[in-house]
Design a protein around this motif. Structure first.
Motif, PDB file in Angstrom:
ATOM      1  N   GLN A 112       0.840  -1.193   0.000  1.00  0.00           N
ATOM      2  CA  GLN A 112       0.000   0.000   0.000  1.00  0.00           C
ATOM      3  C   GLN A 112       0.878   1.246   0.000  1.00  0.00           C
ATOM      4  O   GLN A 112       2.056   1.204   0.364  1.00  0.00           O
ATOM      5  CB  GLN A 112      -0.910   0.017   1.236  1.00  0.00           C
ATOM      6  N   ARG A 113       0.301   2.357  -0.400  1.00  0.00           N
ATOM      7  CA  ARG A 113       1.018   3.630  -0.348  1.00  0.00           C
ATOM      8  C   ARG A 113       1.339   4.003   1.100  1.00  0.00           C
ATOM      9  O   ARG A 113       0.618   3.620   2.018  1.00  0.00           O
ATOM     10  CB  ARG A 113       0.184   4.736  -0.977  1.00  0.00           C
ATOM     11  N   SER A 114       2.403   4.770   1.259  1.00  0.00           N
ATOM     12  CA  SER A 114       2.750   5.242   2.597  1.00  0.00           C
ATOM     13  C   SER A 114       1.761   6.325   3.023  1.00  0.00           C
ATOM     14  O   SER A 114       1.128   6.968   2.180  1.00  0.00           O
ATOM     15  CB  SER A 114       4.170   5.808   2.608  1.00  0.00           C
ATOM     16  N   PRO A 115       1.600   6.561   4.335  1.00  0.00           N
ATOM     17  CA  PRO A 115       0.710   7.632   4.801  1.00  0.00           C
ATOM     18  C   PRO A 115       1.066   8.990   4.194  1.00  0.00           C
ATOM     19  O   PRO A 115       0.169   9.795   3.904  1.00  0.00           O
ATOM     20  CB  PRO A 115       0.916   7.618   6.316  1.00  0.00           C
ATOM     21  N   LEU A 116       2.358   9.238   3.978  1.00  0.00           N
ATOM     22  CA  LEU A 116       2.790  10.508   3.389  1.00  0.00           C
ATOM     23  C   LEU A 116       2.282  10.646   1.955  1.00  0.00           C
ATOM     24  O   LEU A 116       1.794  11.709   1.550  1.00  0.00           O
ATOM     25  CB  LEU A 116       4.314  10.619   3.430  1.00  0.00           C
ATOM     26  N   ASP A 117       2.387   9.548   1.194  1.00  0.00           N
ATOM     27  CA  ASP A 117       1.887   9.571  -0.188  1.00  0.00           C
ATOM     28  C   ASP A 117       0.380   9.781  -0.214  1.00  0.00           C
ATOM     29  O   ASP A 117      -0.147  10.501  -1.069  1.00  0.00           O
ATOM     30  CB  ASP A 117       2.245   8.269  -0.905  1.00  0.00           C
ATOM     31  N   MET A 118      -0.329   9.135   0.697  1.00  0.00           N
ATOM     32  CA  MET A 118      -1.779   9.308   0.761  1.00  0.00           C
ATOM     33  C   MET A 118      -2.136  10.759   1.068  1.00  0.00           C
ATOM     34  O   MET A 118      -3.075  11.314   0.490  1.00  0.00           O
ATOM     35  CB  MET A 118      -2.369   8.384   1.832  1.00  0.00           C
ATOM     36  N   ASN A 124       2.354   6.682  -6.099  1.00  0.00           N
ATOM     37  CA  ASN A 124       3.611   5.965  -6.284  1.00  0.00           C
ATOM     38  C   ASN A 124       3.904   5.098  -5.060  1.00  0.00           C
ATOM     39  O   ASN A 124       3.650   5.513  -3.929  1.00  0.00           O
ATOM     40  CB  ASN A 124       4.741   6.986  -6.501  1.00  0.00           C
ATOM     41  N   LEU A 125       4.460   3.902  -5.285  1.00  0.00           N
ATOM     42  CA  LEU A 125       4.794   3.003  -4.175  1.00  0.00           C
ATOM     43  C   LEU A 125       6.251   3.099  -3.754  1.00  0.00           C
ATOM     44  O   LEU A 125       6.684   2.360  -2.860  1.00  0.00           O
ATOM     45  CB  LEU A 125       4.487   1.554  -4.576  1.00  0.00           C
ATOM     46  N   ASP A 126       7.009   3.993  -4.360  1.00  0.00           N
ATOM     47  CA  ASP A 126       8.453   4.043  -4.103  1.00  0.00           C
ATOM     48  C   ASP A 126       8.807   4.314  -2.643  1.00  0.00           C
ATOM     49  O   ASP A 126       9.890   3.955  -2.187  1.00  0.00           O
ATOM     50  CB  ASP A 126       9.111   5.101  -4.986  1.00  0.00           C
ATOM     51  N   THR A 127       7.926   4.957  -1.900  1.00  0.00           N
ATOM     52  CA  THR A 127       8.208   5.239  -0.490  1.00  0.00           C
ATOM     53  C   THR A 127       7.433   4.316   0.451  1.00  0.00           C
ATOM     54  O   THR A 127       7.466   4.514   1.662  1.00  0.00           O
ATOM     55  CB  THR A 127       7.878   6.711  -0.149  1.00  0.00           C
ATOM     56  N   SER A 128       6.745   3.337  -0.116  1.00  0.00           N
ATOM     57  CA  SER A 128       6.019   2.375   0.705  1.00  0.00           C
ATOM     58  C   SER A 128       7.025   1.449   1.403  1.00  0.00           C
ATOM     59  O   SER A 128       7.823   0.788   0.731  1.00  0.00           O
ATOM     60  CB  SER A 128       5.076   1.542  -0.160  1.00  0.00           C
ATOM     61  N   PRO A 129       7.024   1.377   2.729  1.00  0.00           N
ATOM     62  CA  PRO A 129       7.990   0.514   3.433  1.00  0.00           C
ATOM     63  C   PRO A 129       7.924  -0.944   2.983  1.00  0.00           C
ATOM     64  O   PRO A 129       8.959  -1.588   2.799  1.00  0.00           O
ATOM     65  CB  PRO A 129       7.576   0.666   4.905  1.00  0.00           C
ATOM     66  N   THR A 130       6.717  -1.474   2.796  1.00  0.00           N
ATOM     67  CA  THR A 130       6.567  -2.869   2.375  1.00  0.00           C
ATOM     68  C   THR A 130       7.128  -3.074   0.981  1.00  0.00           C
ATOM     69  O   THR A 130       7.819  -4.071   0.707  1.00  0.00           O
ATOM     70  CB  THR A 130       5.087  -3.282   2.409  1.00  0.00           C
ATOM     71  N   PHE A 131       6.850  -2.123   0.074  1.00  0.00           N
ATOM     72  CA  PHE A 131       7.345  -2.245  -1.294  1.00  0.00           C
ATOM     73  C   PHE A 131       8.866  -2.178  -1.334  1.00  0.00           C
ATOM     74  O   PHE A 131       9.521  -2.963  -2.020  1.00  0.00           O
ATOM     75  CB  PHE A 131       6.757  -1.141  -2.165  1.00  0.00           C
ATOM     76  N   VAL A 132       9.445  -1.241  -0.592  1.00  0.00           N
ATOM     77  CA  VAL A 132      10.902  -1.081  -0.573  1.00  0.00           C
ATOM     78  C   VAL A 132      11.569  -2.335  -0.021  1.00  0.00           C
ATOM     79  O   VAL A 132      12.563  -2.830  -0.570  1.00  0.00           O
ATOM     80  CB  VAL A 132      11.304   0.158   0.253  1.00  0.00           C
ATOM     81  N   ALA A 133      11.008  -2.879   1.068  1.00  0.00           N
ATOM     82  CA  ALA A 133      11.578  -4.076   1.671  1.00  0.00           C
ATOM     83  C   ALA A 133      11.489  -5.268   0.715  1.00  0.00           C
ATOM     84  O   ALA A 133      12.451  -6.037   0.556  1.00  0.00           O
ATOM     85  CB  ALA A 133      10.850  -4.398   2.980  1.00  0.00           C
TER      86      ALA A 133
END
Length: 228
Positions: A112-118, A124-133
């Motif tokens: 999911q998108r990060s709270p900041l992106d929301m 964009n998912l580039d800052t999503s912690p789950t996506f990055v990991a």
């Protein structure tokens, strides 16, 4: 001399009553024939649904052929299933139901998108912690290590929403989907009469996420690599 018998008003043969008939919606006289190439690319599939819905609602357009890859392959078989069931309106309904279910299931995805992106309205998912990991992990481990049971939610989704016997029987237009042969790196085109769940999964198989899909002993990856 006897007069010849002449039919009276009462003896004249009655005309049969007109029966109501249901016929498919006719295309306009000046309808334009088109062929569609449906590309892959995740969210492009949802965008393509909107385009297809507009095309199917337009009497001026007649689809002669569809080729699809990855998300485009899903759109292609869903459209064919619905079209075989109830023409253009059936295709529109099938696409709507399919993408509504995709959206419903995606709501529970860990990606999911990060709270900041929301907050800023970014998709964009580039800052999503789950996506990055996951992205970092996929660079050092394969799906054969991370997903040994080869779990693929798309398999269950396709089985529950698409009747592949109807897809194979849809002769209203030509239908093709593409996968990539892992051994040769070449595109493999599957025709309408071959299509089933496994061939669509082959066309949508991202090697970072899923094990290669084997068909007749040959492994396949996403068709977008060679035939998008």
């Amino acid at each position: 001399m006897a007069k010849a018998n002449t039919p009276t008003k009462a003896t004249k043969t009655a005309k049969p009553a007109k029966q109501a008939t249901t016929t498919p919606r006719k295309r306009g006289r000046n309808a334009k024939t088109i062929n569609l190439a449906l590309q892959g690319g995740g969210a492009h599939g949802a965008y393509t649904w909107g385009v297809l819905d507009t095309i199917l609602a337009d009497d001026r357009l007649v689809i002669e052929g569809i080729s699809g890859t990855s998300a485009g392959a899903m759109n292609a078989v869903v459209l064919a299933d619905g079209y075989q069931k109830n023409g253009s309106e059936g295709a529109r309904e099938a696409l709507k139901n399919f993408w509504t279910e995709v959206s419903r299931q995606a709501a529970f995805s860990p990606l999911q998108r990060s709270p900041l992106d929301m907050f800023f309205g970014s998709w964009n998912l580039d800052t999503s912690p789950t996506f990055v990991a996951f992205d970092m992990l996929s660079r050092v481990a394969s799906p054969y290590d991370l997903n040994p049971a080869n779990i693929n939610p798309l398999r269950d989704l396709l089985r529950s929403t698409v009747d592949f016997e109807r897809v194979q029987g849809c002769t209203a237009f030509n239908l093709y989907i593409t996968a990539t042969n892992v051994q040769t790196g070449r595109a493999k085109v599957f025709r309408r009469e071959e299509l089933d769940v496994e061939r669509v999964l082959a066309s949508t198989c991202l090697p970072q996420l899923f094990q290669a899909v084997e068909i007749d002993g040959v492994p396949y990856w996403d068709g977008g690599y060679m035939g998008n």
